[in-house]
Design an enzyme around this catalytic site. Structure first.
Site: not given
Length: 321
Positions: A40, A96, A192, A194, A218, A225-226
């Site tokens: 906490e 996101r 891309k 996914r 970006d 990975g992209t």
């Protein structure tokens, strides 16, 4: 007479917070953030902030303790009678999750906005939201800074020939198009598909990259990975070199290995999130100057328009004419 200004940092952003306070010209305020044995969190301001203009710096990347810590900092400042509470979030976590893209999912970025306002925030200063429309989730002012103010001078110093910008996915096209317009050059798109989060099924390049110096742009680099797949594909299509500029170095999982083993010449990021370790391919630029200016202008009720690429584009067009 303006209220006094004080800047405090959460534990997750001590490095960049110290730089921002130094650029601004004051020392970081004293705050004690501790954890009980069960995890906490408790936050205590170690100095009076009654009637002060308080700026709280904290990115809300994982773990979620960073978010909880920030909410407690806001609540403690409100209860200590701060005049205004401005939350400075170099990285806005959960951005996101900005919409319902499938049934029965949460809209995480809206929930975070609700929590920040409910805790007592009067203003938000952040950078490169994954989805700019998140600003509309707030009923308080949001200053949405643009990393192009940091990246453009870096790109200019590279003095690359046959420069072309690339969007690693369709969602990045607006951001990339603005920077390409500034340099009066072309852009391409890496489209891309996914199967699931953090896993790319296929990718194709839309546009000509033969003998071009490519810069991928970006907002977030998560697993890498992209970027790794895009860099390899661009080199296969005849690109002369590929480098990437990403604002927020989330760099989770095998990200460091993916970047180091990729065809990228380098990955340039900002210090909105502290790097977990060093890498020969990763270079970090500081956002401290940009945030220090934004904080000063917010405190002095001045415009921050000059910090955005739109103003830089206007000045560039006037130069060309």
């Amino acid at each position: 007479m303006n209220p006094s200004i004080k800047i405090f940092s959460g534990t997750g952003t001590q490095g960049v917070s110290s730089k921002i306070a130094e650029r601004f010209g004051i020392a970081l305020g004293k705050i004690n953030i501790q954890k009980f044995s069960d995890g906490e969190i408790q936050t205590v301001y170690m100095e009076s902030i009654r009637g002060d203009y308080v700026f709280l710096i904290q990115s809300t990347n994982a773990p979620s303790d960073n978010l909880m810590e920030l909410l407690l900092m806001i609540d403690a400042a409100r209860r200590a009678s701060a005049y205004k509470i401005v939350v400075v979030m170099p990285y806005y976590g959960y951005a996101r999750q900005d919409r319902k893209d499938k049934p029965r999912v949460a809209i995480g970025s809206k929930l975070i906005a609700n929590l920040l306002v409910a805790a007592g925030a009067n203003r938000i200063i952040t950078m490169d939201l994954h989805a700019p429309q998140i600003q509309g989730y707030f009923d308080i002012p949001v200053d949405h800074l643009d990393s192009s103010a940091i990246f453009i001078p870096y790109i200019e110093k590279l003095k690359l020939k046959n420069l072309t910008f690339a969007a690693p996915d369709v969602g990045s096209t607006n951001r990339v198009r603005e920077i390409a317009s500034y340099f009066n050059t072309d852009m391409v798109i890496c489209d891309k598909h996914r199967k699931r989060a953090n896993e790319i099924a296929s990718m194709v390049v839309i546009g000509d990259v033969k003998d071009r110096s490519i810069i991928l742009i970006d907002d977030i680099c998560d697993t890498g990975g992209t970027l790794a797949k895009a860099a390899g594909l661009l080199m296969e299509k005849g690109a002369k070199s590929v480098r990437a500029l990403c604002t927020h170095p989330v760099l989770s999982g095998n990200a460091y290995e993916n970047i180091e083993n990729s065809a990228l010449d380098e990955l340039v990021v900002c210090d909105t999130i502290p790097l977990k370790r060093e890498s020969s391919k990763i270079k970090c630029l500081s956002v401290a100057d940009l945030f220090a200016i934004a904080i000063r202008n917010a405190y002095e009720n001045r415009s921050i328009t000059s910090l955005f690429i739109h103003s830089q584009l206007k000045a560039k067009r006037e130069e060309r004419q």
